[in-house]
Design a protein around this motif. Structure first.
Motif, PDB file in Angstrom:
ATOM      1  N   TRP A   1      74.378  -2.215  73.157  1.00 43.22           N
ATOM      2  CA  TRP A   1      74.146  -2.327  74.600  1.00 43.22           C
ATOM      3  C   TRP A   1      73.005  -1.417  75.042  1.00 43.22           C
ATOM      4  N   VAL A   2      73.030  -0.154  74.591  1.00 45.42           N
ATOM      5  CA  VAL A   2      71.985   0.806  74.956  1.00 45.42           C
ATOM      6  C   VAL A   2      70.632   0.349  74.413  1.00 45.42           C
ATOM      7  N   ILE A   3      70.601  -0.076  73.155  1.00 40.91           N
ATOM      8  CA  ILE A   3      69.348  -0.537  72.547  1.00 40.91           C
ATOM      9  C   ILE A   3      68.780  -1.722  73.326  1.00 40.91           C
ATOM     10  N   GLY A   4      69.652  -2.647  73.702  1.00 41.46           N
ATOM     11  CA  GLY A   4      69.194  -3.818  74.447  1.00 41.46           C
ATOM     12  C   GLY A   4      68.630  -3.461  75.809  1.00 41.46           C
ATOM     13  N   LEU A   5      69.251  -2.500  76.491  1.00 40.15           N
ATOM     14  CA  LEU A   5      68.778  -2.105  77.821  1.00 40.15           C
ATOM     15  C   LEU A   5      67.474  -1.320  77.762  1.00 40.15           C
ATOM     16  N   LEU A   6      67.303  -0.515  76.743  1.00 42.17           N
ATOM     17  CA  LEU A   6      66.127   0.354  76.683  1.00 42.17           C
ATOM     18  C   LEU A   6      64.830  -0.425  76.437  1.00 42.17           C
ATOM     19  N   ARG A   7      64.897  -1.479  75.650  1.00 43.47           N
ATOM     20  CA  ARG A   7      63.718  -2.292  75.348  1.00 43.47           C
ATOM     21  C   ARG A   7      62.559  -1.440  74.805  1.00 43.47           C
ATOM     22  N   ILE A   8      62.900  -0.540  73.884  1.00 41.17           N
ATOM     23  CA  ILE A   8      61.889   0.294  73.231  1.00 41.17           C
ATOM     24  C   ILE A   8      61.181  -0.525  72.165  1.00 41.17           C
ATOM     25  N   ALA A   9      59.890  -0.317  72.024  1.00 41.70           N
ATOM     26  CA  ALA A   9      59.087  -1.134  71.102  1.00 41.70           C
ATOM     27  C   ALA A   9      59.627  -1.088  69.681  1.00 41.70           C
ATOM     28  N   ARG A  10      59.997   0.098  69.210  1.00 40.03           N
ATOM     29  CA  ARG A  10      60.471   0.223  67.830  1.00 40.03           C
ATOM     30  C   ARG A  10      61.778   1.017  67.793  1.00 40.03           C
ATOM     31  N   VAL A  11      62.788   0.401  67.217  1.00 41.14           N
ATOM     32  CA  VAL A  11      64.073   1.063  66.977  1.00 41.14           C
ATOM     33  C   VAL A  11      64.325   1.029  65.479  1.00 41.14           C
TER      34      VAL A  11
ATOM     35  N   ALA B   1      75.572  -7.481  66.685  1.00 43.32           N
ATOM     36  CA  ALA B   1      74.649  -7.315  67.810  1.00 43.32           C
ATOM     37  C   ALA B   1      73.493  -6.384  67.441  1.00 43.32           C
ATOM     38  N   ILE B   2      73.808  -5.315  66.706  1.00 39.55           N
ATOM     39  CA  ILE B   2      72.763  -4.379  66.267  1.00 39.55           C
ATOM     40  C   ILE B   2      71.802  -5.071  65.314  1.00 39.55           C
ATOM     41  N   ILE B   3      72.343  -5.804  64.334  1.00 40.10           N
ATOM     42  CA  ILE B   3      71.498  -6.499  63.356  1.00 40.10           C
ATOM     43  C   ILE B   3      70.563  -7.487  64.053  1.00 40.10           C
ATOM     44  N   LYS B   4      71.060  -8.127  65.082  1.00 42.66           N
ATOM     45  CA  LYS B   4      70.244  -9.095  65.816  1.00 42.66           C
ATOM     46  C   LYS B   4      69.107  -8.416  66.569  1.00 42.66           C
ATOM     47  N   ARG B   5      69.372  -7.233  67.117  1.00 41.72           N
ATOM     48  CA  ARG B   5      68.395  -6.583  67.986  1.00 41.72           C
ATOM     49  C   ARG B   5      67.435  -5.656  67.257  1.00 41.72           C
ATOM     50  N   VAL B   6      67.839  -5.129  66.120  1.00 42.14           N
ATOM     51  CA  VAL B   6      67.033  -4.119  65.426  1.00 42.14           C
ATOM     52  C   VAL B   6      66.273  -4.773  64.276  1.00 42.14           C
ATOM     53  N   LYS B   7      64.989  -4.473  64.198  1.00 45.34           N
ATOM     54  CA  LYS B   7      64.115  -5.085  63.190  1.00 45.34           C
ATOM     55  C   LYS B   7      63.782  -4.146  62.035  1.00 45.34           C
ATOM     56  N   GLU B   8      64.116  -2.857  62.179  1.00 45.66           N
ATOM     57  CA  GLU B   8      63.758  -1.890  61.147  1.00 45.66           C
ATOM     58  C   GLU B   8      64.966  -1.042  60.765  1.00 45.66           C
ATOM     59  N   PHE B   9      65.171  -0.908  59.470  1.00 53.14           N
ATOM     60  CA  PHE B   9      66.277  -0.095  58.970  1.00 53.14           C
ATOM     61  C   PHE B   9      65.762   0.861  57.905  1.00 53.14           C
ATOM     62  N   ASN B  10      66.459   1.972  57.772  1.00 51.29           N
ATOM     63  CA  ASN B  10      66.106   2.975  56.775  1.00 51.29           C
ATOM     64  C   ASN B  10      67.287   3.211  55.848  1.00 51.29           C
ATOM     65  N   VAL B  11      66.996   3.455  54.574  1.00 59.15           N
ATOM     66  CA  VAL B  11      67.993   3.944  53.628  1.00 59.15           C
ATOM     67  C   VAL B  11      67.474   5.247  53.034  1.00 59.15           C
ATOM     68  N   VAL B  12      68.398   6.128  52.671  1.00 56.77           N
ATOM     69  CA  VAL B  12      67.997   7.476  52.266  1.00 56.77           C
ATOM     70  C   VAL B  12      67.689   7.598  50.779  1.00 56.77           C
ATOM     71  N   SER B  13      68.011   6.560  50.007  1.00 62.28           N
ATOM     72  CA  SER B  13      67.717   6.593  48.572  1.00 62.28           C
ATOM     73  C   SER B  13      66.919   5.361  48.167  1.00 62.28           C
ATOM     74  N   ASP B  14      65.934   5.552  47.303  1.00 61.35           N
ATOM     75  CA  ASP B  14      65.138   4.403  46.861  1.00 61.35           C
ATOM     76  C   ASP B  14      65.948   3.427  46.012  1.00 61.35           C
ATOM     77  N   THR B  15      67.100   3.880  45.493  1.00 61.71           N
ATOM     78  CA  THR B  15      67.960   2.985  44.719  1.00 61.71           C
ATOM     79  C   THR B  15      68.658   1.950  45.600  1.00 61.71           C
ATOM     80  N   MET B  16      68.594   2.122  46.920  1.00 56.08           N
ATOM     81  CA  MET B  16      69.257   1.212  47.861  1.00 56.08           C
ATOM     82  C   MET B  16      68.299   0.199  48.492  1.00 56.08           C
TER      83      MET B  16
END
Length: 376
Positions: free
Chosen positions: A95-105, A135-150
């Motif tokens: 909900w917060v991510i959708g309202l903020l409409r920030i260019a990159r999340v 809902a998060i997966i639909k709205r967010v285009k970038e994800f991070n993982v902490v290990s290169d094995t992932m």
């Protein structure tokens, strides 16, 4: 560029993220709660005023908290909003991510299956989690993982429709504390006493085997307890009758950062008796090293220590040369006994650990992630 970084749980993992985004021309706003703010203060010490801090009140209900988060983030007009941990209340975050409409999340995914492979449930709480994650997966285009094995697993899981980053849970920023082996070998097992993360039966089996061989081995369980299981591990350690070996425990819920760092710097090896298959999130299976990463790997990087893991644990190729991998406790005991007899061989283990940690400097991590740190 103004970047907002949100973290209220894994302060130690957000610490390198803040360092990496702290570049000339960048403004950083850290969103956290009062308890985590104090842990950040332990880490940053006199440098806390380099950043703007939004300390949120999470004690007065969810609606009030997320409304506060939304207003705090909105007023800063962020270019990037980097959420380093979301473990609950996914619908509210969506909900917060959708309202903020920030260019990159960007969201760090600590448990890939938990985020991407949840399923419909007739029970209210799991259902809300499932809906929130979708809902998060639909709205967010970038994800991070902490290990290169992932990385590959996440790319395959998302159908290569998302941008995947690899920002590790630690950077190497200081000199290695150089040790020698004299009258004993010191292994440190960092992390809270949690049966879903570490197999402490292996710790006690190693102590028993070393005692039988009269090998002077010191194992430090460097973590507090959160439940009865943790208390039981402490009591089991205290009840041992040992002559040649010893074990140190902390009868506390939290080990202070200074003590944590001190013990890791005094470790000949970081011992990671990791479980491989686990299920921490609604019984959704995860595999350490593939869908979930152990925070202990980042203790290894930060302190440039050689380390020990089960053979079955998937680790980064970058760290492989400073890792001893065992298939049985007997094999591990023989390795330690031989090392104690040939103490000078430890020097090469330490040298390899330092060389590997130097692959995780701030400059090198930024260079491997140009889409996030182009200005750095």
């Amino acid at each position: 560029m103004k970047t907002g970084i949100f973290e209220m749980e894994h302060f130690e993992g957000a610490y390198p993220v803040i360092q990496l985004f702290d570049m000339p021309g960048s403004q950083l706003v850290i969103f956290t709660d009062a308890d985590t703010y104090q842990r950040f203060a332990d880490l940053f010490k006199q440098h806390m005023d380099r950043f703007q801090w939004e300390v949120l009140d999470n004690t007065r209900g969810k609606w009030r908290f997320f409304n506060q988060l939304y207003k705090a983030a909105k007023k800063h007009r962020l270019d990037i909003f980097y959420l380093n941990t979301i473990s609950d209340n996914h619908l509210f975050y969506a909900w917060v991510i959708g309202l903020l409409r920030i260019a990159r999340v960007v969201i760090t995914v600590h448990d890939i299956n938990c985020m991407f492979k949840s399923s419909w449930s007739w029970r209210i709480r799991p259902l809300f989690h499932h809906m929130g994650k979708k809902a998060i997966i639909k709205r967010v285009k970038e994800f991070n993982v902490v290990s290169d094995t992932m990385v590959d697993y996440l790319r395959e899981t998302t159908g290569r429709q998302k941008l995947v980053h690899n920002i590790p849970g630690a950077v190497f920023e200081s000199e290695q504390v150089s040790l020698t082996i004299a009258d004993h070998i010191h292994l440190v097992v960092p992390g809270s006493l949690d049966k879903k993360r570490r197999d402490y039966h292996q710790v006690f089996a190693l102590l028993k085997a070393a005692e039988a061989k009269q090998l002077p081995l010191h194992i430090t369980l460097l973590g507090g307890y959160m439940d009865e299981y943790g208390k039981a591990i402490i009591e089991q350690a205290r009840s041992l009758s040992l002559k040649y070996t010893r074990v140190t425990v902390y009868d506390t819920r939290l080990v202070h950062q200074d003590e944590f760092d001190k013990q890791l710097n005094a470790a000949h090896f970081v011992f990671i008796p990791s479980v491989i298959d686990t299920a921490i999130c609604f019984s959704i299976p995860e595999v350490y090293g593939l869908t979930k990463s152990s925070g202990n790997m980042f203790d290894v990087i930060k302190h440039a220590r050689p380390f020990i893991t089960p053979q079955a644990l998937c680790i980064s190729a970058t760290l492989g040369s400073s890792c001893y991998r065992y298939t049985s406790i007997d094999q591990l005991t023989e390795f330690l006994q031989e090392l104690f007899q040939k103490k000078k061989e430890y020097v090469s283990w330490q040298q390899r650990a330092l060389a590997n940690s130097k692959e995780y400097t701030i400059a090198k991590v930024r260079s491997r992630n140009p889409t996030l740190f182009a200005a750095g």
